[in-house]
Design an enzyme around this catalytic site. Sequence first.
Site, short mmCIF file in Angstrom:
data_model
loop_
_atom_site.label_atom_id
_atom_site.label_comp_id
_atom_site.label_asym_id
_atom_site.label_seq_id
_atom_site.Cartn_x
_atom_site.Cartn_y
_atom_site.Cartn_z
N THR A 52 0.82 -1.21 0.00
CA THR A 52 0.00 0.00 0.00
C THR A 52 0.85 1.26 0.00
OG1 THR A 52 -1.80 -1.14 1.11
CG2 THR A 52 -1.77 1.23 1.33
N TYR A 61 -8.19 0.89 -3.78
CA TYR A 61 -6.90 1.19 -4.37
C TYR A 61 -6.24 -0.12 -4.76
CZ TYR A 61 -4.68 -0.58 -0.16
OH TYR A 61 -4.26 -1.39 0.85
N THR A 78 1.65 -4.28 4.26
CA THR A 78 1.55 -4.54 5.70
C THR A 78 1.03 -5.94 6.03
OG1 THR A 78 -0.65 -3.57 5.79
CG2 THR A 78 1.21 -2.12 6.27
N ASP A 79 0.36 -6.61 5.05
CA ASP A 79 -0.30 -7.88 5.38
C ASP A 79 0.68 -8.95 5.87
OD1 ASP A 79 -2.63 -6.69 4.67
OD2 ASP A 79 -2.96 -7.83 2.83
N LYS A 113 0.48 -7.45 12.95
CA LYS A 113 -0.61 -6.59 12.46
C LYS A 113 -1.88 -6.98 13.23
CE LYS A 113 -2.86 -4.98 8.25
NZ LYS A 113 -2.87 -4.91 6.80
N GLU A 165 -0.82 -28.10 30.00
CA GLU A 165 -2.11 -28.71 29.68
C GLU A 165 -1.94 -29.88 28.72
OE1 GLU A 165 -5.44 -25.83 28.92
OE2 GLU A 165 -3.88 -24.37 29.40
C1 SIN Z 1 -1.04 -3.00 2.85
O1 SIN Z 1 0.05 -2.81 2.36
O2 SIN Z 1 -1.41 -2.30 3.82
C2 SIN Z 1 -2.01 -4.03 2.41
C3 SIN Z 1 -1.66 -4.69 1.14
C4 SIN Z 1 -0.34 -5.38 1.19
O3 SIN Z 1 -0.01 -5.99 2.20
O4 SIN Z 1 0.37 -5.31 0.19
#
Ligand code: SIN
Length: 364
Positions: A50, A63, A129-130, A202, A321
């Site tokens: 992103t 997007y 971010t994924d 995340k 456990e």
């Molecule tokens: C992002 O970057 O926030 C989402 C999409 C990705 O991980 O490329």
Amino acid sequence: MKRMFVLTLALGLSFQSQAQIATATPTKAEMTKIQTKTQPRVIILATGGTIAGAGESATKAAYKAGQVPIDALLNAVPEMHQLAKIEGEQVANIGSQDMNIETWLKLSKRINQIFDNNEADAVVVTHGTDTLEETAYFLSLTIRSNKPVVLVGAMRPSTAMSQDGNRNLLDAVMVASAPQSKNIGTVVVMNELVFAARDVTKTNTTSTATFQSRNFGPLGLIYDGKVNYYYQSTHQPTKKFNVDKLDKLPQVDIVYGYADASPKAIECMIADGAKGLVYAGLGNGNFNAPVGAALEKAAKSGIAVVRSARAGSGRVTLNNEVNDAAMGFAVADDLNPQKARVLLMLSLTGTNDIKVIQDIFFKY
Ligand code: SIN
């Protein structure tokens, strides 16, 4: 005054403090020459996400990730060129949901080469971010140098109003080139926070404050263009994994635990050739009887089984456990399932011994 300026440089003070003194004395040409000599050298490796995303308008949420090339990212944040001598390279331009082992190996090999050849003092990796936390952990386990490797992303695309990518990128370059980051190794910078690659995850699908270390908090805080560090993790790999000669990693799959789960997924993964299984278990890594039996059978047939948890924080504890010793399992300690998978894949490049693997999980 001029003598004082030269002396300041000779003492090797940070560029930020040099810049403050420099405004009072040297000419522009002198400054350029001095900056080129003394600025930290940072290479930005761009992979997409992103932070390089573009949308239809400034206000619409839709997007596409991985659209903006590295040159445009470099031009979008002119302020970062005052902090470091920056070069950019496009390693990939993908949404990080398409991140894969081939690109991890490519990134790791390139970063090791950069530090081995003294091409830069620090590296910044722009990333979606994924899966950013997985890439960060993989790099922290495979980069031999302790020089800064800073992963950064954005939650809003570059075309959005109030986009977070430019600020995050500037912060990432600042952290990478700050003298106090010298031996920080691989970290993640997002939303004015610095996180250890091992601990960060995340936590929210859309919020700009999505990255957290739920067990331990951030390593450092960024404010007013500066970073302050507060703690360092005791979990540091005693020996980094050498991936120089590898073009793939052993197959490790993640099995998700849920009420009334069947062992079918486990059977499919084993039939597909999994050499290791990470179980994203219930609570403290628990399972129902059929799943437990399938995992035990897998472990006893030589597949490395590591119990982790779907809870999102806390530790999975050994032999409490669950009787791990009798069933042949290791536990992931506080690593979430996706991080445990990364560590198990790398561990399996050197050993199949579940006791050795357990030791690695407690230390790395
Ligand atoms: C992002 O970057 O926030 C989402 C999409 C990705 O991980 O490329």
